[in-house]
Structure formats: C-alpha cells, structure tokens
Scaffold this active site. Structure first.
Site, PDB file in Angstrom:
ATOM      1  N   LYS A  60     -67.783  57.564  14.579  1.00  0.00           N
ATOM      2  CA  LYS A  60     -66.594  56.833  13.741  1.00  0.00           C
ATOM      3  C   LYS A  60     -67.184  56.746  12.183  1.00  0.00           C
ATOM      4  CE  LYS A  60     -63.775  56.482  15.812  1.00  0.00           C
ATOM      5  NZ  LYS A  60     -63.312  57.539  16.485  1.00  0.00           N
ATOM      6  N   THR A  63     -66.717  61.821  11.100  1.00  0.00           N
ATOM      7  CA  THR A  63     -66.954  63.183  11.626  1.00  0.00           C
ATOM      8  C   THR A  63     -65.677  64.330  11.227  1.00  0.00           C
ATOM      9  OG1 THR A  63     -67.916  61.878  13.230  1.00  0.00           O
ATOM     10  CG2 THR A  63     -68.176  64.177  13.491  1.00  0.00           C
ATOM     11  N   HIS A 121     -73.336  63.621  17.750  1.00  0.00           N
ATOM     12  CA  HIS A 121     -73.533  62.389  17.151  1.00  0.00           C
ATOM     13  C   HIS A 121     -74.974  61.984  17.706  1.00  0.00           C
ATOM     14  CE1 HIS A 121     -69.475  61.579  16.385  1.00  0.00           C
ATOM     15  NE2 HIS A 121     -68.976  61.304  17.576  1.00  0.00           N
ATOM     16  N   SER A 151     -64.577  50.395  13.255  1.00  0.00           N
ATOM     17  CA  SER A 151     -63.955  51.490  13.651  1.00  0.00           C
ATOM     18  C   SER A 151     -64.158  51.968  15.060  1.00  0.00           C
ATOM     19  CB  SER A 151     -64.336  52.552  12.785  1.00  0.00           C
ATOM     20  OG  SER A 151     -63.750  54.024  12.997  1.00  0.00           O
ATOM     21  N   TYR A 206     -69.536  58.148   3.634  1.00  0.00           N
ATOM     22  CA  TYR A 206     -68.100  57.804   3.648  1.00  0.00           C
ATOM     23  C   TYR A 206     -67.418  57.283   2.550  1.00  0.00           C
ATOM     24  CZ  TYR A 206     -63.741  56.302   5.849  1.00  0.00           C
ATOM     25  OH  TYR A 206     -62.296  56.179   6.177  1.00  0.00           O
ATOM     26  N   SER A 241     -56.783  64.541   2.932  1.00  0.00           N
ATOM     27  CA  SER A 241     -56.777  63.233   2.537  1.00  0.00           C
ATOM     28  C   SER A 241     -56.201  62.589   3.940  1.00  0.00           C
ATOM     29  CB  SER A 241     -55.345  62.953   1.609  1.00  0.00           C
ATOM     30  OG  SER A 241     -54.169  63.472   2.332  1.00  0.00           O
ATOM     31  N   PHE A 242     -56.342  61.167   3.807  1.00  0.00           N
ATOM     32  CA  PHE A 242     -56.103  60.468   5.346  1.00  0.00           C
ATOM     33  C   PHE A 242     -54.728  60.786   5.730  1.00  0.00           C
ATOM     34  CE2 PHE A 242     -54.933  56.619   7.541  1.00  0.00           C
ATOM     35  CZ  PHE A 242     -55.610  56.546   8.475  1.00  0.00           C
ATOM     36  N   MET A 245     -54.311  64.363   7.229  1.00  0.00           N
ATOM     37  CA  MET A 245     -54.721  64.515   8.241  1.00  0.00           C
ATOM     38  C   MET A 245     -54.219  63.807   9.566  1.00  0.00           C
ATOM     39  SD  MET A 245     -58.810  65.231   7.659  1.00  0.00           S
ATOM     40  CE  MET A 245     -59.231  64.851   9.271  1.00  0.00           C
ATOM     41  N   ARG A 270     -56.717  55.657  12.327  1.00  0.00           N
ATOM     42  CA  ARG A 270     -56.426  54.310  12.423  1.00  0.00           C
ATOM     43  C   ARG A 270     -56.033  53.612  10.808  1.00  0.00           C
ATOM     44  NH1 ARG A 270     -58.812  49.146  11.959  1.00  0.00           N
ATOM     45  NH2 ARG A 270     -60.781  50.377  11.002  1.00  0.00           N
ATOM     46  N   GLY A 272     -58.592  54.399   7.912  1.00  0.00           N
ATOM     47  CA  GLY A 272     -59.411  55.153   6.917  1.00  0.00           C
ATOM     48  C   GLY A 272     -59.728  54.694   5.559  1.00  0.00           C
TER      49      GLY A 272
HETATM   50  S1  PPS Z   1     -65.435  60.423  15.681  1.00  0.00           S
HETATM   51  O1  PPS Z   1     -64.685  59.946  17.217  1.00  0.00           O
HETATM   52  O2  PPS Z   1     -66.768  59.803  15.992  1.00  0.00           O
HETATM   53  O3  PPS Z   1     -65.397  61.631  15.770  1.00  0.00           O
HETATM   54  O4  PPS Z   1     -64.727  59.648  14.678  1.00  0.00           O
HETATM   55  P1  PPS Z   1     -64.978  60.047  13.131  1.00  0.00           P
HETATM   56  O5  PPS Z   1     -63.951  61.071  12.723  1.00  0.00           O
HETATM   57  O6  PPS Z   1     -66.421  60.117  12.818  1.00  0.00           O
HETATM   58  O7  PPS Z   1     -64.434  58.917  12.462  1.00  0.00           O
HETATM   59  C1  PPS Z   1     -62.835  58.197  12.650  1.00  0.00           C
HETATM   60  C2  PPS Z   1     -62.749  57.279  11.411  1.00  0.00           C
HETATM   61  O8  PPS Z   1     -62.570  58.228  10.189  1.00  0.00           O
HETATM   62  C3  PPS Z   1     -61.317  57.754   9.531  1.00  0.00           C
HETATM   63  N1  PPS Z   1     -60.932  59.045   9.176  1.00  0.00           N
HETATM   64  C4  PPS Z   1     -60.731  59.345   7.686  1.00  0.00           C
HETATM   65  N2  PPS Z   1     -60.855  58.350   6.369  1.00  0.00           N
HETATM   66  C5  PPS Z   1     -60.493  58.832   5.473  1.00  0.00           C
HETATM   67  N3  PPS Z   1     -59.966  60.156   5.305  1.00  0.00           N
HETATM   68  C6  PPS Z   1     -59.774  60.992   6.307  1.00  0.00           C
HETATM   69  N4  PPS Z   1     -59.271  62.389   6.069  1.00  0.00           N
HETATM   70  C7  PPS Z   1     -60.082  60.630   7.476  1.00  0.00           C
HETATM   71  N5  PPS Z   1     -60.132  61.146   8.806  1.00  0.00           N
HETATM   72  C8  PPS Z   1     -60.579  60.377   9.801  1.00  0.00           C
HETATM   73  C9  PPS Z   1     -60.750  57.506  10.757  1.00  0.00           C
HETATM   74  O9  PPS Z   1     -59.423  56.813  10.354  1.00  0.00           O
HETATM   75  C10 PPS Z   1     -61.480  56.540  11.530  1.00  0.00           C
HETATM   76  O10 PPS Z   1     -61.798  55.235  10.623  1.00  0.00           O
HETATM   77  P2  PPS Z   1     -60.974  53.939  10.848  1.00  0.00           P
HETATM   78  O11 PPS Z   1     -61.620  53.127  10.119  1.00  0.00           O
HETATM   79  O12 PPS Z   1     -60.926  53.603  12.415  1.00  0.00           O
HETATM   80  O13 PPS Z   1     -59.570  54.139  10.501  1.00  0.00           O
END
Ligand code: PPS
Length: 308
Positions: A60, A63, A121, A151, A206, A241-242, A245, A270, A272
C-alpha cells in the site's frame, strides 16, 4: 488442440472454493501469507535476468502507481500497449501464490522474456539473492507510516485473502508490532534505506510523487536510462494521475473478482491522498503512535512527510 489459457479473472473464479483469508506464517521472522511461506524455497531460488527491474514496496505504499509509470516509460507513453493486460499480468508479483488454476508470480514470470518488470513486497533481506548478484535495478517506494497504515487497514477489509484486520485500534497495534503480512513497516523502509547507495536502489517517496509527479516520473526515467520527450512525459503524468488510473480497468484491480477483492467494502483506488490519516487517528492514538515511531526509527533519518 491447445486449450486457451484462462484469464486471471476466470482462474480466480475457478479457484473460489479454495480461497480464504490465509493465515500468516513466518519466514525468517517475517509473517507472510501462508501459501507464500509454503513455497518459500522456490521463491527465494528465483534467479532474475540482469535486465530485469524490481519494484519493491511495503504493501500500500504506491506500488500500482509506480508500476503504471514504469510500464508507460518503457513503452514510450503508449496508452494502448499499457492496456494490454491487467497490472498483475504485465508486471508479475514475484512471491504471490494462490490455489490453482490461479497462476503464481513465478509461473507468470516463466512465460515472460527478459527484460521483465517484477513487483515484490519482500523486505530487503528476503529478496532473492539473484537480484543482487545480477545487479538488477531496484525501485523502492516508501509512504509515510500513518497513511500507509490507513491504506493497509482498508485493504485488509476488502482483500478477502488477507487476515481479518479487526477493529481499528487493534490494527494500529498490529502495525506497530509488525504483525501484518510482510512484517514490520519500520524494518522494511529502513532495510532498503540503509542499502540504497551500496545497491544502487532508487528510493522514492509517495509524498514526493503526489507533490510533484512530473519530477518523480523524470527521476524514474533517468534511473532507467531513458530519454522521452517533454510531451510524452506530460502524457505519462496525466495517465498515471489518481483520477485516470481509478477509471482504468487494467490498473484499478476491478479485474480481480469480488470473492477476492470486495471493492464494495473499500475500493482499491480508495483516496490516493497524503494526510488521510488525520481522518482516522484520534489525537491520543496519534500521540501514542508518534512516541513509538520515534523509538522504532531512532537509528535512521528518513525524510518522511505526513502532510505536503
Ligand atoms: S498494493 O496492493 O500493495 O499493490 O497497493 P499499492 O498500489 O502499493 O497502494 C495502493 C494505494 O495507492 C493509491 N494509489 C494512488 N495514489 C495516487 N496516485 C495514483 N495514481 C495512485 N494509484 C494508486 C491507492 O489509492 C491506495 O492508497 P489509498 O490511500 O488506500 O487510497
């Protein structure tokens, strides 16, 4: 006649009866999902090609975001090519193991030709030796502990193959003690931090990616020895961008059926954001967490930010 390979989604549906919230089993003191621990010898024997690239994170930490950036950089920003398959198939998850016919990370990797991009991980001490012997490039992404914890909490609610998160207050304790899948966040971020120079690891945050995505995309591009035009870089920033994606079915994990990821409980994409922890921690929880954090992080000075 050869059988058409099952899609990831079909394979998961076929394996439905064997899927469960897997318990954690320790490997060298690190709790991992039991199917991973069960296949540990073949995972640790994995030998990458020197051209393979590893994206390593604590769960989280960003990645999927980094995977998408890297895939687009490697394909010159070609949006269609990067929609060729879901993230898990484009960039296999090294250690993941699931009941057949769901392909393991190792099985997917066997059918891909190097140079491959691989997700893990695993904490640094569990990364297969071959990555270091072959001097593979490694990108590590770290996220501040409080947002990372939030997260992970929501992910454990919706990922029905991870142990039950239990109540929020107890989850904070589990995180502080490293009693979650892939172990201690503190050891994880410190392990890669201490080795980053010696092992040529690109260590990203991040929060930096949120603050200035273009700068961080360029940083990754230079690490990969690529040189893309300004227009393509802008396009990659926009495509990763969040918001974009979240709507991309090949990146938002809607390809994982509800029996594994129940996105009606919490979406994979969720929020981001940086600072969502303030909506979860009470002042008392925050103070207690910060005091413990100081103790656990006393031997390093990693510039984490809990707000930007
Ligand atoms: S995993 O399951 O470990 O592979 O998850 P991971 O991708 O590492 O983490 C998921 C969190 O990253 C947020 N996310 C993003 N944030 C900003 N921009 C982009 N483009 C983006 N893509 C994924 C995702 O919403 C999860 O964070 P939270 O805080 O739960 O929203």
């Amino acid at each position: 006649m050869e059988e058409t390979p099952l899609s990831y989604e079909e394979a998961i549906n076929k394996a439905a009866g064997s899927l469960t919230r897997f318990p954690l089993t320790e490997v060298q003191g690190v709790p991992l999902m039991s199917p991973i621990a069960g296949q540990w010898s073949s995972i640790s024997a994995f030998c990458p090609d020197p051209s393979d690239l590893l994206i390593a994170t604590y769960p989280k930490a960003g990645t999927t975001w980094t995977q998408e950036i890297v895939d687009l950089l490697l394909h010159n920003g070609d949006e269609e090519i990067c929609k060729r398959a879901p993230t898990v198939e484009r960039i296999p998850f090294l250690e993941i193991q699931a009941p057949p016919p769901i392909p393991s990370g190792l099985q997917l990797l066997k059918f891909m030709k190097p140079p491959r991009v691989i997700k893990t991980h695993l904490p640094i001490q569990l990364v297969p030796e071959g990555f270091w012997e072959n001097k593979c490039k490694v990108i590590y992404v770290a996220r501040n502990a409080k947002d990372n914890l939030v997260s992970y909490y929501h992910f454990d609610r919706m990922n029905l193959t991870q142990p039950e998160p239990g109540p929020w207050d107890g989850y904070i304790q589990k995180f502080m003690r490293g009693n979650l899948g892939w172990g201690s966040w503190y050891d994880h971020v410190k392990g890669y931090w201490k080795e980053r120079e010696k092992r040529n690891i690109l260590y990203l945050f991040y929060e930096d990616m949120k603050e200035n995505p273009r700068r961080e995309v360029e940083r990754i591009m230079h690490y990969l020895d690529l040189s893309l035009s300004d227009d393509i870089i802008d396009k990659i920033v926009q495509l990763t961008s969040f918001k974009v994606m979240k709507d991309n079915p090949m990146a938002n994990y809607t390809f994982i059926p509800k029996i594994v990821f129940d996105q009606s409980i919490s979406e994979f994409m969720r929020k981001g954001e940086v600072g969502d922890w303030t909506n979860h921690f009470t002042p008392a929880q925050s103070q207690m967490f910060d005091e413990d954090y100081k103790r656990q992080m006393a031997d390093v000075d990693i510039p984490f930010r809990t707000s930007i």
